[in-house]
Scaffold this active site. Structure first.
Site, PDB file in Angstrom:
ATOM      1  N   GLU A 227       0.819  -1.206   0.000  1.00 58.28           N
ATOM      2  CA  GLU A 227       0.000   0.000   0.000  1.00 58.28           C
ATOM      3  C   GLU A 227       0.858   1.264   0.000  1.00 58.28           C
ATOM      4  OE1 GLU A 227      -2.691  -0.717   3.334  1.00 58.28           O
ATOM      5  OE2 GLU A 227      -4.066  -1.775   2.000  1.00 58.28           O
TER       6      GLU A 227
ATOM      7  N   ASP B  93      -8.572  -9.062   4.280  1.00 60.18           N
ATOM      8  CA  ASP B  93      -8.372  -7.963   5.214  1.00 60.18           C
ATOM      9  C   ASP B  93      -9.468  -7.876   6.271  1.00 60.18           C
ATOM     10  OD1 ASP B  93      -7.209  -5.778   6.328  1.00 60.18           O
ATOM     11  OD2 ASP B  93      -7.730  -4.375   4.743  1.00 60.18           O
TER      12      ASP B  93
ATOM     13  N   GLU C 292     -12.614  -2.582  12.259  1.00 62.10           N
ATOM     14  CA  GLU C 292     -12.631  -1.814  11.010  1.00 62.10           C
ATOM     15  C   GLU C 292     -13.765  -2.235  10.072  1.00 62.10           C
ATOM     16  OE1 GLU C 292      -8.939  -1.881   8.849  1.00 62.10           O
ATOM     17  OE2 GLU C 292      -9.782  -0.835   7.120  1.00 62.10           O
TER      18      GLU C 292
HETATM   19  C1  BDP Z   1      -6.180  -2.260   6.236  1.00 61.03           C
HETATM   20  C2  BDP Z   1      -6.468  -0.859   6.637  1.00 61.03           C
HETATM   21  C3  BDP Z   1      -5.327   0.068   6.414  1.00 61.03           C
HETATM   22  C4  BDP Z   1      -4.063  -0.529   7.003  1.00 61.03           C
HETATM   23  C5  BDP Z   1      -3.818  -1.865   6.392  1.00 61.03           C
HETATM   24  C6  BDP Z   1      -2.669  -2.626   7.025  1.00 61.03           C
HETATM   25  O1  BDP Z   1      -7.602  -0.417   5.947  1.00 61.03           O
HETATM   26  O2  BDP Z   1      -5.648   1.287   7.005  1.00 61.03           O
HETATM   27  O3  BDP Z   1      -2.982   0.300   6.827  1.00 61.03           O
HETATM   28  O4  BDP Z   1      -4.927  -2.697   6.601  1.00 61.03           O
HETATM   29  O5  BDP Z   1      -2.927  -3.587   7.726  1.00 61.03           O
HETATM   30  O6  BDP Z   1      -7.071  -3.051   6.948  1.00 61.03           O
HETATM   31  O7  BDP Z   1      -1.514  -2.299   6.809  1.00 61.03           O
END
Ligand code: BDP
Length: 677
Positions: free
Chosen positions: A284, A363, A391
């Site tokens: 990301e 996720d 989340e």
């Molecule tokens: C996702 C989240 C994000 C996190 C990412 C992570 O939406 O904000 O940075 O995982 O785990 O669930 O790195």
């Protein structure tokens, strides 16, 4: 007030138990001195005063009714049998037992004694009789960690309980008393490690590992250390460039290696008890070894070498996938990514590297299969990552007690080494010869008065710790412990809240994304429905609903081949829609709306039914809670009452949108002719 103290209420005890407890606690011998022994003394004072209305005499008198200390301190007092028992335990193991009119809390280390003391205090909160105690405990998992996703500006990534308790407006908080209370809570449930900054390390947080911040981070570390919690920092892989303007962060460049080695020395000079680094790299938009054509083993090992002289660890996250993929390309299945990236690297990681793997391949959805990477690497330390922060499960507005979900994950049989190769055993280090392993989770706390936004979401934090300490505890058992400690002993209240907690995950699943397909949430914020919100974006999170059917084909023959990452028989079970469990059907298969589930309903009817039902169930939750009005203090009662009202709005929105969407897509009527727009 009460909401602040979570499960350490230490409610006043009355009735016949009181005298017996009082007698026992008249004098407590506390052997030894250390910062941990100091906090044990403090905790005893708070707890005994509140529960028993006396101040115990704290002495070193070996004849005291209660004797607390580590094995070295109590050496002469213990029988050989007991000594041997403790010797055979891990450093965190303790005994809690009665012998000849004395109650002993004895552990191998002070940290173990702290856990034993909290155990004792828990038993009193639960009103157990103490004079027959004979307990011997040690944690199943070695690392029991929380990850704070807190940012220096005071915000929390995916935080639903106010702002950070660590940082405020670009600074580390000056008044650290709340950190101390947090450490108390963590120690009381056996957490032994914490990373204190977001895995996404942006500009200023990069400098946490410099003299600008290390003195204050040391203060934080000392607080947690005195509660047996080791401090870790998330780092920016590009730190050498960002901090010291090196031209590269290439993990194989000698100057980069030297830079990290100097850096680590500097950190340990400030904080000798430092735990190590948590790293999100090449994920990301975060930098990582890929920039330099190196792989994750190169990246992790470089840091591991720098940390090794101090016994430090690298916790390297496996949440690595292409976040700019094209939805039309069926070959880049996000679910495959972690396994595809890491499995080929097995055997290449240094012994002080631990891979941290999210429980599912996507996720933290309400329902996902278990990540096939866990246990698939025999020669690489692994730990699992859960998310206590909700989340994708209601963001601490909606009630969702997550312990049953985590238990399902831990009980999942991977069959990697034959029948019984459960996730629980893998992460406990009982299957492969892992040097380090355990469980980490994203924390759900913030500076709201009640820490977790929704007061009942405290149960997730409590349960996370308890389950991680001992995965064989039941969801119900954990919930009961939490309820009694939090709200006091009251049979009606206990049964109502227990019911609410235990059914909450199913309820949440009922009104949100169906049959394991996931997502359908509002992009960005991830709360509330937006069925196509992520359908045409680039994050790899699709449901493929069209006029004929829905679901992601992840089979070997016609799909992404993700099912191949599992060992048999899971591979075959998931690969065929006839054997795939209903609740994961749409994760693995694309099926027509009239496909019949094992429960006898068609997919479309199942969607209608569960969504109407989920909404009704939330209304029931509200009634149940309202029935407790006279039994709970106003602040906590109101907090939950308000949240449940929000949950009903959310459930109605989901129900309306999902049912309408699928009615319009499929053109198929609800068998019961309920109103669909
Ligand atoms: C996702 C989240 C994000 C996190 C990412 C992570 O939406 O904000 O940075 O995982 O785990 O669930 O790195």
């Amino acid at each position: 007030e009460k909401m602040y103290h979570m499960w350490l209420q230490y409610n006043s005890i009355d009735g016949p138990d009181l005298q017996a407890y009082q007698k026992l606690f008249e004098e407590v011998a506390l052997m030894g001195s250390s910062s941990i022994m100091e906090v044990i003394k403090e905790e005893l004072n708070i707890a005994i005063k509140n529960m028993l209305h006396i101040s115990p005499k704290i002495t070193t008198n070996q004849k005291a009714k209660i004797v607390i200390g580590n094995i070295n301190q109590l050496n002469e007092l213990l029988e050989n049998k007991k000594k041997q028992e403790i010797e055979s335990m891990s450093n965190e193991g303790y005994l809690l037992y009665f012998f000849e009119e004395q109650l002993y809390v004895v552990g191998k280390t002070d940290q173990a004694v702290l856990y034993g003391t909290f155990h004792l205090l828990r038993l009193i909160q639960l009103r157990r009789t103490l004079n027959t105690l004979n307990i011997s405990e040690q944690p199943t998992n070695q690392l029991r960690m929380l990850n704070q996703w807190d940012n220096l500006d005071g915000s929390i990534e995916r935080g639903y309980s106010g702002n950070s308790i660590f940082y405020e407006a670009g600074k580390i908080v000056r008044d650290k008393s709340r950190l101390k209370d947090y450490a108390r809570f963590l120690a009381s449930i056996g957490i032994n490690a914490i990373s204190i900054n977001n895995v996404n390390v942006w500009e200023e947080e990069t400098f946490f590992i410099t003299e600008k911040y290390l003195p204050e981070i040391k203060e934080i570390s000392d607080i947690f250390h005195s509660y047996g919690v080791q401090l870790f920092l998330s780092i920016n892989f590009a730190s050498p460039i960002a901090i010291d303007h090196l031209e590269t962060a290439d993990p194989l460049q000698p100057e980069v290696m030297q830079w990290w080695s100097n850096k680590v020395k500097e950190i340990y000079d400030y904080i000798p008890t430092f735990g190590g680094f948590v790293v999100k790299a090449d994920s990301e938009h975060r930098p990582g070894p890929f920039t330099y054509d190196r792989d994750h083993a190169d990246g992790a090992n470089m840091l591991a070498e720098a940390l090794a002289p101090y016994d430090g660890k690298v916790i390297w996250r496996c949440f690595v996938y292409n976040c700019v993929q094209d939805w039309r390309d069926r070959n880049t299945d996000r679910a495959r990514a972690a396994y595809d990236h890491f499995k080929p690297l097995d055997g290449r990681f240094h012994p002080n590297v631990i891979l941290q793997i999210k429980n599912g391949p996507m996720d933290f959805q309400v329902r996902e299969p278990v990540s096939p990477l866990i246990g698939a690497m025999e020669k690489t330390n692994q730990m699992i990552e859960f998310q206590v922060a909700q989340e994708y499960t209601g963001q601490q507005k909606d009630l969702c007690y997550l312990i049953p979900q985590w238990k399902e994950v831990l009980e999942f049989d991977t069959h990697i080494k034959g029948v019984g190769t459960t996730i629980e055993k893998i992460v406990a280090g009982n299957i492969h010869p892992y040097r380090y392993s355990g469980i980490a989770a994203v924390s759900n706390i913030g500076n709201d008065q009640n820490w977790t936004g929704h007061t009942l979401a405290q149960a997730n934090l409590y349960g996370y710790g308890r389950l991680t300490w001992n995965p064989s505890l039941g969801s119900e058992e954990i919930a009961k412990e939490w309820i009694i400690q939090t709200f006091g002993k009251n049979a009606n209240l206990e049964s109502v809240i227990l019911e609410m907690l235990l059914e909450s995950w199913e309820i949440y699943e009922n009104y949100t994304a169906p049959l394991g397909v996931g997502w359908m949430v509002t992009p960005g914020i991830h709360y509330g429905p937006n069925i196509d919100g992520y359908e045409y974006s680039r994050w790899g999170t699709y449901h493929f609903a069209d006029r004929d059917g829905i679901g992601v084909d992840r089979t070997k023959e016609t799909g992404t081949g993700y099912t191949e990452q599992y060992a048999e028989p899971n591979k075959s079970v998931y690969n065929s829609p006839t054997t795939c469990p209903d609740d994961l059907l749409l994760f693995f298969h694309h099926v027509p709306y009239k496909y019949t589930l094992k429960n006898g309903k068609t997919v479309i009817q199942h969607i209608y039914d569960t969504h109407f039902k989920g909404l009704e169930q939330v209304k029931e939750l509200r009634k149940k809670w309202n029935s407790l009005e006279s039994e709970i203090d106003d602040a906590r009662f109101e907090n939950v009452r308000e949240r449940l009202a929000l949950q009903e709005d959310n459930a109605r929105e989901w129900c309306d949108q999902i049912n309408t969407y699928f009615y319009r897509k499929s053109g198929i009527q609800d068998q019961h002719q309920r109103t669909i727009y």
